[in-house]
Structure formats: C-alpha cells, structure tokens
Design a protein around this motif. Sequence first.
Motif, PDB file in Angstrom:
ATOM      1  N   THR A 109       0.810  -1.221   0.000  1.00 15.71           N
ATOM      2  CA  THR A 109       0.000   0.000   0.000  1.00 15.71           C
ATOM      3  C   THR A 109       0.841   1.268   0.000  1.00 15.71           C
ATOM      4  N   THR A 110       2.160   1.140   0.111  1.00 14.52           N
ATOM      5  CA  THR A 110       3.007   2.326  -0.063  1.00 14.52           C
ATOM      6  C   THR A 110       3.101   2.725  -1.536  1.00 14.52           C
ATOM      7  N   LEU A 111       2.685   1.825  -2.437  1.00 13.61           N
ATOM      8  CA  LEU A 111       2.666   2.156  -3.860  1.00 13.61           C
ATOM      9  C   LEU A 111       1.539   3.141  -4.154  1.00 13.61           C
ATOM     10  N   PRO A 112       1.689   3.985  -5.188  1.00 14.30           N
ATOM     11  CA  PRO A 112       0.575   4.851  -5.599  1.00 14.30           C
ATOM     12  C   PRO A 112      -0.639   3.991  -5.961  1.00 14.30           C
ATOM     13  N   SER A 113      -1.824   4.480  -5.602  1.00 10.55           N
ATOM     14  CA  SER A 113      -3.036   3.713  -5.902  1.00 10.55           C
ATOM     15  C   SER A 113      -4.222   4.652  -5.930  1.00 10.55           C
ATOM     16  N   ALA A 114      -5.368   4.102  -6.279  1.00  8.37           N
ATOM     17  CA  ALA A 114      -6.620   4.838  -6.168  1.00  8.37           C
ATOM     18  C   ALA A 114      -6.915   5.076  -4.690  1.00  8.37           C
TER      19      ALA A 114
END
Length: 355
Positions: free
Chosen positions: A260-265
């Motif tokens: 969840t540290t990745l870019p996401s919606a």
Amino acid sequence: MKSNYLRLFIGVLISAVFIWLALRGLHLPDVWAGLRSAEYAWLIPSIAVYFVAVWARTWRWDYLLRPMKRIPLRRLFPVVVIGYMGNNVYPFRAGELLRAFVLRQQEDVSMSSSLATIVVERVFDGLVMLLFVFVALPFAPLPSETIRLVVVIGSAVFLGALIVFFAVAAVPQRFLRLTEWFTARLVPARLRAPVLSFARRFIDGLAALRSGRGLLMIFLTSVVIWLLETVKYWFVMRAFDFNVSFFALMLMNGVVNLATTLPSAPGYIGTFDGPGIAVLSLYGVDPAVAAAYTLTLHAALWLPITLLGIYYMVRIQLRWADIGRAAAGGGLSEPEQNGAADEATPATDNKKVHA
C-alpha cells in the motif's frame, strides 16, 4: 492541476492492475457465497482493537511532536483520525498532508516540521512491517519470489531512509549548510527562501530521533500498533471458514502494508486486496474465501475511521475545499514564524476539537 490528474491516473492504473491480478481466475459467485456465510459479529471486537491501535498511533505522534509542542492526546486524536480519513478518500496518501494541515490550523505547529514526524512514522511502520515478515519466516516461509522481491526492496528503502534521518538528526546544522550550498547553486533565486525555510522546519521535526529513549519508545509503540492490527486480522479471520497461524497473518499484514506504499486509487483499492488474496492463497486458503476475507477486512479497516474522520471534520468546520487544498500540497507555503495558522481558511476559525 494537470499534475494532480496525472497522479490520480497513475494511482487508478496501478489499482486496476492489482485488481485484475486479484480477480483473475476467481469464481465470483463463490466469493459472494463466502461473504454471505461470514459471521460478522466478529467485526465488533476487530474494530474495537483497531481503534486502540489508532490511539497508540496518536501517542506515538505525540512523542514525536513533543520537542516542538506538547499537545494533549484528546486534542491530537481527532487530527490523526482526520488524516487517516484523508488517506482513505484521496490518492497517494494525501491524508498525511491533510493531517499536517489540520495540526497547523488547530495547534499552530509548522506543517514542514509535522510532516517530518509523519515521514518518520512511515519509516518506522515500514521497518516493523519488515520485522514482522522476518519474524514470521521460520513459521510461515515466504511462498513466492515476488513477495521476496518486495521484502528485499522494502528493506533497502526503509533502512536507507532511517539511516539518512539519523544522520540529519545527529548533525542538523551540517545538513542545513549542505542544503544551503545546493540551494544556492541549483534552485532559482525566488524559491531559495521557501526551500530553506521548509528544510529548517523539516530538520526541526526530526528532533525526537536525537534521544535514545525516544527512539526506543517510538519503535516499541510501532510494534504494539502493528501487533494490534494483526489481532484485528485474526478477529476478522474468525468470521470465515479458514484458519492460518498468527505468524501467517503477521506476514500478510507486512506484505499488504508494504504494497500500500505504492501509488493507488483512494482507499488503497487493489494494492491492499491483491497481495492479501495472493498471500492467503499461497498458504492453502481457497482463493474465493481469501477474497471474501480480504474484502471484508479492507472494509472494516476503511469504513469506521473514515466515518469518524468525517464527523471530526464537521466538528471543526473543515470544508472539502480545504481538504482538497491540503491534499494538493497547498498548505506547505509557510511564513518563517509559526503564525502560519493565520493563513488558514476562515472556515475553521482555529477552533479546537476534542475526542
């Protein structure tokens, strides 16, 4: 504005890839059957445990903020909740900016300094997630090369960041002079003063890292926070027809939160669900049941704190336009002195909110 749309597009694209990977090969009627047969009474203790963890997060942030200002936990708790609500409704963890923005309005603490403490929190969270993975390894070995790669990259990033922060906190004046040297040569003249002001305040926010006792307390609190969150995972698991070890849930918790540290919606759609389903499936849980569990867990993490955050937002008369401005980074421009709250939108009227 274009950059905001670009970031949102990138986040949505990454989420879409994770959702596709998660749902590929799933029989959706089986997922629905798993959702229908769940014993949702187990969500009650899971939510209670989660809010204990949020209170622990508040105490940890208080410890990081103490060198700048002592703020009672009952006033700090709503700010933390509003920040996590922002993470849930805006992409790219924009709730972290929102938390710093609200703290400036409510307590007159520099955004740059409070952002430094929030970044330190994220670094310690990442390190504890990696610790969970390594502690779980003897009992629940990593089941795939992809997850191993995530762990290796995460270890390098978070350990590297922590070393840099320790160095900056240990010799702040030296790093400030280094920043001044680079700024004088690389930054346009009109931007030099704001950049240096931000750097000074950011370095001030790392003051808690200069204390060995403070470091120990921050680390131990981080461990407690994530153990409590894993207990939440365990309670939600009791609602479904499968059973894995607590160590496997620690591993799932670590991998999911690293993802969840990745870019996401907004709301970590996809980046939470895909890795969660994958980890449980690799430990022998039926993919449909794993999907039903992960979706329920995600909702139980997302909905309660989002609703409470909206409640506190209404209490302090924070408008959605203010949140959008904070999420876009519009509150980062501050005068040299702490009177930055004077720049805040009049809608908030600097009213204090209590838990």
